[in-house]
Design a protein around this motif. Structure first.
Motif, PDB file in Angstrom:
ATOM      1  N   VAL A 268      -4.395  -4.297  -0.937  1.00 20.14           N
ATOM      2  CA  VAL A 268      -3.324  -3.507  -1.951  1.00 20.14           C
ATOM      3  C   VAL A 268      -3.008  -4.370  -3.154  1.00 20.14           C
ATOM      4  CG1 VAL A 268      -2.785  -2.392   0.306  1.00 20.14           C
ATOM      5  CG2 VAL A 268      -1.449  -4.312  -0.681  1.00 20.14           C
ATOM      6  N   VAL A 269      -2.528  -3.542  -4.084  1.00 20.18           N
ATOM      7  CA  VAL A 269      -1.747  -4.188  -5.127  1.00 20.18           C
ATOM      8  C   VAL A 269      -0.485  -4.671  -4.438  1.00 20.18           C
ATOM      9  CG1 VAL A 269      -0.744  -3.618  -7.409  1.00 20.18           C
ATOM     10  CG2 VAL A 269      -2.702  -2.384  -6.675  1.00 20.18           C
ATOM     11  N   SER A 270       0.003  -6.094  -5.040  1.00 19.16           N
ATOM     12  CA  SER A 270       1.208  -6.710  -4.355  1.00 19.16           C
ATOM     13  C   SER A 270       2.435  -6.117  -5.406  1.00 19.16           C
ATOM     14  CB  SER A 270       0.985  -8.000  -4.731  1.00 19.16           C
ATOM     15  OG  SER A 270       2.230  -8.893  -4.062  1.00 19.16           O
ATOM     16  N   GLY A 271       3.196  -5.433  -4.846  1.00 20.44           N
ATOM     17  CA  GLY A 271       4.269  -5.198  -5.792  1.00 20.44           C
ATOM     18  C   GLY A 271       3.896  -4.315  -6.906  1.00 20.44           C
TER      19      GLY A 271
ATOM     20  N   ALA B 155      -6.720   0.993   7.587  1.00 20.80           N
ATOM     21  CA  ALA B 155      -6.485   2.362   7.486  1.00 20.80           C
ATOM     22  C   ALA B 155      -4.960   2.683   6.952  1.00 20.80           C
ATOM     23  CB  ALA B 155      -6.659   3.328   8.836  1.00 20.80           C
ATOM     24  N   ALA B 156      -4.227   1.794   7.741  1.00 19.77           N
ATOM     25  CA  ALA B 156      -2.731   1.710   7.443  1.00 19.77           C
ATOM     26  C   ALA B 156      -2.546   1.562   5.722  1.00 19.77           C
ATOM     27  CB  ALA B 156      -1.882   0.832   8.296  1.00 19.77           C
ATOM     28  N   THR B 157      -3.292   0.676   5.318  1.00 12.36           N
ATOM     29  CA  THR B 157      -2.893   0.351   3.823  1.00 12.36           C
ATOM     30  C   THR B 157      -3.478   1.229   2.665  1.00 12.36           C
ATOM     31  OG1 THR B 157      -4.858  -1.258   3.937  1.00 12.36           O
ATOM     32  CG2 THR B 157      -2.515  -2.285   4.276  1.00 12.36           C
ATOM     33  N   GLU B 158      -3.728   2.451   3.171  1.00 17.34           N
ATOM     34  CA  GLU B 158      -4.375   3.231   2.258  1.00 17.34           C
ATOM     35  C   GLU B 158      -3.001   4.093   1.717  1.00 17.34           C
ATOM     36  OE1 GLU B 158      -8.363   5.393   3.561  1.00 17.34           O
ATOM     37  OE2 GLU B 158      -6.981   5.384   5.109  1.00 17.34           O
ATOM     38  N   ASP B 159      -3.360   4.222   0.251  1.00 12.44           N
ATOM     39  CA  ASP B 159      -2.386   4.993  -0.725  1.00 12.44           C
ATOM     40  C   ASP B 159      -2.495   5.877  -1.762  1.00 12.44           C
ATOM     41  OD1 ASP B 159       0.281   4.496  -2.365  1.00 12.44           O
ATOM     42  OD2 ASP B 159      -1.221   4.119  -3.887  1.00 12.44           O
ATOM     43  N   ARG B 160      -1.805   6.831  -2.024  1.00 12.53           N
ATOM     44  CA  ARG B 160      -2.164   7.972  -2.929  1.00 12.53           C
ATOM     45  C   ARG B 160      -0.964   8.053  -3.832  1.00 12.53           C
ATOM     46  NH1 ARG B 160      -5.005  12.707   0.693  1.00 12.53           N
ATOM     47  NH2 ARG B 160      -6.772  11.774   1.334  1.00 12.53           N
TER      48      ARG B 160
ATOM     49  N   GLY C 261       0.885  -1.377   0.124  1.00 18.20           N
ATOM     50  CA  GLY C 261      -0.041   0.135   0.123  1.00 18.20           C
ATOM     51  C   GLY C 261       0.884   1.037   0.030  1.00 18.20           C
ATOM     52  N   PRO C 262       1.041   1.920   1.490  1.00 15.87           N
ATOM     53  CA  PRO C 262       1.744   3.217   1.382  1.00 15.87           C
ATOM     54  C   PRO C 262       3.159   3.023   0.980  1.00 15.87           C
ATOM     55  CG  PRO C 262       0.943   2.540   3.351  1.00 15.87           C
ATOM     56  CD  PRO C 262       0.583   1.586   2.699  1.00 15.87           C
ATOM     57  N   GLY C 263       3.745   1.968   1.500  1.00 16.29           N
ATOM     58  CA  GLY C 263       5.260   1.823   1.833  1.00 16.29           C
ATOM     59  C   GLY C 263       6.089   1.682   0.237  1.00 16.29           C
ATOM     60  N   PHE C 264       5.774   2.567  -0.792  1.00 15.94           N
ATOM     61  CA  PHE C 264       6.289   2.366  -1.919  1.00 15.94           C
ATOM     62  C   PHE C 264       7.850   2.412  -1.894  1.00 15.94           C
ATOM     63  CE2 PHE C 264       7.866   4.016  -5.976  1.00 15.94           C
ATOM     64  CZ  PHE C 264       7.197   3.219  -6.612  1.00 15.94           C
ATOM     65  N   ASP C 265       8.476   1.402  -2.528  1.00 12.51           N
ATOM     66  CA  ASP C 265       9.850   1.081  -2.487  1.00 12.51           C
ATOM     67  C   ASP C 265      10.760   0.865  -1.333  1.00 12.51           C
ATOM     68  OD1 ASP C 265       9.868   0.894  -5.276  1.00 12.51           O
ATOM     69  OD2 ASP C 265      11.205   2.516  -5.762  1.00 12.51           O
TER      70      ASP C 265
ATOM     71  N   ALA D 278       2.554  13.575   2.068  1.00 13.65           N
ATOM     72  CA  ALA D 278       2.346  13.683   3.659  1.00 13.65           C
ATOM     73  C   ALA D 278       1.249  12.711   4.067  1.00 13.65           C
ATOM     74  CB  ALA D 278       1.977  14.744   4.122  1.00 13.65           C
ATOM     75  N   PHE D 279       0.452  12.384   3.316  1.00 17.96           N
ATOM     76  CA  PHE D 279      -0.767  11.248   3.622  1.00 17.96           C
ATOM     77  C   PHE D 279       0.103   9.898   3.574  1.00 17.96           C
ATOM     78  CE2 PHE D 279      -3.601   8.015   2.359  1.00 17.96           C
ATOM     79  CZ  PHE D 279      -4.899   8.038   3.000  1.00 17.96           C
ATOM     80  N   ASN D 280       0.717   9.515   2.534  1.00 18.38           N
ATOM     81  CA  ASN D 280       1.348   8.299   2.559  1.00 18.38           C
ATOM     82  C   ASN D 280       2.647   8.015   3.559  1.00 18.38           C
ATOM     83  OD1 ASN D 280      -0.021   7.762   0.067  1.00 18.38           O
ATOM     84  ND2 ASN D 280       1.725   6.220  -0.220  1.00 18.38           N
ATOM     85  N   ALA D 281       3.225   9.327   4.057  1.00 15.78           N
ATOM     86  CA  ALA D 281       4.069   8.989   5.167  1.00 15.78           C
ATOM     87  C   ALA D 281       3.325   8.702   6.318  1.00 15.78           C
ATOM     88  CB  ALA D 281       4.804  10.467   5.204  1.00 15.78           C
ATOM     89  N   GLY D 282       2.336   9.151   6.651  1.00 17.35           N
ATOM     90  CA  GLY D 282       1.536   8.983   7.601  1.00 17.35           C
ATOM     91  C   GLY D 282       1.144   7.583   7.829  1.00 17.35           C
ATOM     92  N   ARG D 283       0.406   6.919   6.547  1.00 18.01           N
ATOM     93  CA  ARG D 283       0.172   5.755   6.554  1.00 18.01           C
ATOM     94  C   ARG D 283       1.047   4.757   6.462  1.00 18.01           C
ATOM     95  NH1 ARG D 283      -4.030   8.547   6.941  1.00 18.01           N
ATOM     96  NH2 ARG D 283      -6.197   7.793   6.199  1.00 18.01           N
ATOM     97  N   ALA D 284       2.269   5.038   6.007  1.00 19.57           N
ATOM     98  CA  ALA D 284       3.153   3.833   5.968  1.00 19.57           C
ATOM     99  C   ALA D 284       3.898   3.875   7.498  1.00 19.57           C
ATOM    100  CB  ALA D 284       4.503   4.480   5.146  1.00 19.57           C
ATOM    101  N   ALA D 285       4.010   5.037   8.260  1.00 16.37           N
ATOM    102  CA  ALA D 285       4.392   4.891   9.414  1.00 16.37           C
ATOM    103  C   ALA D 285       3.334   4.032  10.298  1.00 16.37           C
ATOM    104  CB  ALA D 285       4.455   6.250  10.011  1.00 16.37           C
ATOM    105  N   LEU D 286       2.078   4.478  10.061  1.00 20.64           N
ATOM    106  CA  LEU D 286       0.950   3.430  10.876  1.00 20.64           C
ATOM    107  C   LEU D 286       1.008   2.167  10.532  1.00 20.64           C
ATOM    108  CD1 LEU D 286      -1.493   3.401  12.656  1.00 20.64           C
ATOM    109  CD2 LEU D 286      -3.015   3.988  10.414  1.00 20.64           C
ATOM    110  N   LEU D 287       1.429   1.732   9.273  1.00 15.46           N
ATOM    111  CA  LEU D 287       1.582   0.364   8.631  1.00 15.46           C
ATOM    112  C   LEU D 287       2.599  -0.368   9.527  1.00 15.46           C
ATOM    113  CD1 LEU D 287       0.442  -1.801   7.109  1.00 15.46           C
ATOM    114  CD2 LEU D 287       2.169  -0.653   5.072  1.00 15.46           C
ATOM    115  N   VAL D 288       3.639   0.299   9.716  1.00 16.73           N
ATOM    116  CA  VAL D 288       4.644  -0.382  10.505  1.00 16.73           C
ATOM    117  C   VAL D 288       4.062  -0.824  11.936  1.00 16.73           C
ATOM    118  CG1 VAL D 288       6.793  -0.087  11.771  1.00 16.73           C
ATOM    119  CG2 VAL D 288       6.722   0.664   9.480  1.00 16.73           C
TER     120      VAL D 288
END
Length: 297
Positions: free
Chosen positions: A257-260, A224-229, A22-26, A202-212
């Motif tokens: 989420v999309v896998s990879g 909520a943690a897997t939302e991506d923009r 989701g939000p943790g791109f690369d 900024a949205f993805n930074a927050g979601r990636a932190a929440l996903l951890v």
């Protein structure tokens, strides 16, 4: 005096992986309990590759095979090439589906070369193996969980790729939906814009932190943690079936989420959720692989 190589075959098992989440791109990746297994031996001359399972009809049987190319790179780092190689690959990871098939081949090759070289593990640490795998693959988000297992956070510094491994929380059950059609990472990356709005970053930074936090401590936050923009919407036009499945699952409250780079879909099933059959998709209930690349034989 040249380097010494083992006289017996060595086998490695490497897991499939799902990157981005989701939000943790690369950056974020997860190892899954779906495997390729490769046996390799040093021979007097030549290179042979036998492939069974996924990709058997399409993958090359010579030096151009990705496992062999990764082995050659690793042997180069270690200091000497063996006279010949014989490989037997038993592939369980679907090819070009967003499940890390290229990363598994690269990690398998590096680990095999290290294991076949006397003193190889002392000369090529896991940290150095990750740097080399990233150099071959081009990004560390899949190679890190493949090598280390579990849930990984990867990044690239001035001296190469690095990663930390985290233990996933109990009760997380990955489910992968695999379509018949294939996808190419290069095509998926070409669909991404050169810049994105600051608000989306900024949205993805927050979601990636929440996903951890969600993956390691509180799976109830996964939806909520897997939302991506940053990437999924831009790639949707090229993968309409994938986008529709992700949207459909999320409409039911499932963290999907999309896998990879796709086209497979990863869903996080919590205790009590059972995926239903999906026409046109292989539905694979899995678990998180906790060991990463593992030698045997």
């Amino acid at each position: 005096m040249g380097m010494a190589f083992l006289s017996r075959p060595v086998t490695v098992r490497v897991p499939a992986t799902s990157a981005n989440l989701g939000p943790g791109f690369d950056a974020l990746g997860l190892a899954l309990t779906l495997y390729d297994e490769v046996e390799a031996a040093v021979t007097p001359a030549g290179t042979t590759v036998e492939v069974a399972g996924e990709g058997a009809a399409d993958l090359p049987g010579d030096e151009s095979h990705l496992v062999v190319r990764a082995m050659r790179r690793a042997f180069g780092v270690l200091g000497e090439q063996p006279p010949g190689l014989a490989l037997r690959c038993r592939n369980g990871i679907p090819q070009a589906r967003g499940l890390g098939s290229s990363s598994s081949a690269i990690v398998a090759g590096i680990v095999l070369a290290r294991a076949l070289t006397v003193g190889g593990p002392e000369q090529l640490s896991d940290a150095a193996a990750l740097v080399l795998a990233d150099e071959i693959e081009g990004h560390p988000d899949n190679v890190a969980p493949c090598l280390l297992g579990g849930f990984t956070i990867a990044w690239t510094a001035d001296d190469g790729a690095a990663a930390v491994r985290r233990e996933p929380a109990p009760g997380i059950h990955p489910v992968v939906f695999v379509p018949e059609e294939r996808g190419l990472t290069e095509v998926a990356r070409a669909a991404l814009p050169k810049t994105v709005p600051h608000a989306d970053a900024a949205f993805n930074a927050g979601r990636a932190a929440l996903l951890v936090h969600a993956l390691t401590a509180d799976p109830r936050r996964l939806f909520a943690a897997t939302e991506d923009r940053l990437h999924q919407d831009y790639r949707a036009e090229g993968m309409p079936g994938t986008a529709a499945l992700v949207a459909g699952l999320r409409s039911e409250g499932v963290a999907a989420v999309v896998s990879g780079a796709g086209p497979s879909v990863l869903a996080f099933g919590l205790d009590g959720w059972t995926p239903r059959p999906m026409p046109g998709w292989r539905v694979l209930p899995l678990d998180v692989d906790l060991t990463g690349a593992r030698l045997g034989g």
